[in-house]
Design an enzyme around this catalytic site. Structure first.
Site, PDB file in Angstrom:
ATOM      1  N   HIS A 183     112.338 -16.783 -25.714  1.00 19.28           N
ATOM      2  CA  HIS A 183     112.688 -15.389 -25.417  1.00 19.28           C
ATOM      3  C   HIS A 183     114.197 -15.196 -25.590  1.00 19.28           C
ATOM      4  O   HIS A 183     114.658 -14.145 -26.027  1.00 19.28           O
ATOM      5  CB  HIS A 183     112.239 -15.045 -23.996  1.00 19.28           C
ATOM      6  N   ASP A 200     115.456 -17.492 -21.174  1.00 18.24           N
ATOM      7  CA  ASP A 200     114.350 -18.446 -21.108  1.00 18.24           C
ATOM      8  C   ASP A 200     113.826 -18.820 -22.500  1.00 18.24           C
ATOM      9  O   ASP A 200     113.970 -18.039 -23.419  1.00 18.24           O
ATOM     10  CB  ASP A 200     113.221 -17.875 -20.232  1.00 18.24           C
ATOM     11  N   GLU A 211     104.048 -18.146 -21.400  1.00 13.82           N
ATOM     12  CA  GLU A 211     104.919 -18.367 -20.239  1.00 13.82           C
ATOM     13  C   GLU A 211     104.709 -19.778 -19.716  1.00 13.82           C
ATOM     14  O   GLU A 211     103.571 -20.229 -19.549  1.00 13.82           O
ATOM     15  CB  GLU A 211     104.588 -17.391 -19.109  1.00 13.82           C
ATOM     16  N   HIS A 240     108.427 -18.474 -23.075  1.00  9.51           N
ATOM     17  CA  HIS A 240     109.114 -17.876 -21.933  1.00  9.51           C
ATOM     18  C   HIS A 240     109.052 -18.847 -20.750  1.00  9.51           C
ATOM     19  O   HIS A 240     108.362 -19.844 -20.798  1.00  9.51           O
ATOM     20  CB  HIS A 240     108.383 -16.604 -21.465  1.00  9.51           C
TER      21      HIS A 240
END
Length: 194
Positions: A159, A169, A123, A41
């Protein structure tokens, strides 16, 4: 950042460049389900701003919504990835990899719904439109190796690949081929590359 190791629960052992910041936004995986998918992400809070406390505070349900007008749209959301990799390469872990982090939302991979059940979420501090930093690729390489040593991961997707109508993303600035080369993923385990 070499030498990363996960303990039996799936927490990174103490290491320079690693911060543990447990989040309540997780729960147990379904019985007998192990993570096999890695999901990449990106996040920046407020959008396009880097280095502040907002991401960690958001994933720990402590975000000061009044600190920036845009943040008000996040009120009531309870989400967290397993890991965040900052622009300088620092890794922040929010959820043990043995648990289900709430990072993917409505999602599907190879016809299997609810990717949170069988995935690990990472992330990258960034946006779809700005290049990621060398330090992030280096940390991602080390983290990927540690995750693959602990879990039987068979694929990695963005994602954008598991929720294509909702998410974009990590976006076009993420270099999948570099990640494949540096992290030693077989190309068949990556999303289709242009």
């Amino acid at each position: 950042m070499s030498g990363l190791v996960l303990d039996r629960q799936g927490w990174l052992r103490p290491h320079a460049g690693v911060l543990l910041a447990p989040s309540p936004n997780c729960d147990a995986r379904p019985r007998s389900v192990e993570p096999t998918l890695l999901v990449i992400h990106n996040i920046s809070l407020p959008p396009g701003q880097f280095g502040g406390p907002e991401i960690v505070d958001f994933f720990q349900n402590r975000l000061d919504y009044s600190s920036h007008p845009w943040l008000e749209c996040l009120r009531g959301m309870t989400v967290a990835a397993h890991f965040l990799i900052r622009r300088d390469g620092q890794i922040v872990q929010f959820v043990a990899t043995g648990d289900r982090a709430w990072h993917a939302g409505v999602s599907s991979f190879k016809g299997r719904e609810r990717c949170n059940d069988f995935s690990i979420g990472i992330e990258l501090e960034g946006t779809d439109t700005e290049p990621y930093c060398d330090e992030q690729y280096s940390a991602l390489k080390s983290l990927t190796r540690a995750l693959r040593a602990r879990h039987n991961l068979s694929a990695v997707r963005g994602h954008e690949h598991i929720a294509p109508k909702r998410k974009t993303d990590p976006g076009p600035k993420f270099h999948w081929r570099r990640y494949a080369r540096e992290s030693q993923w077989l190309l068949r385990e990556l999303p289709p590359l242009a």
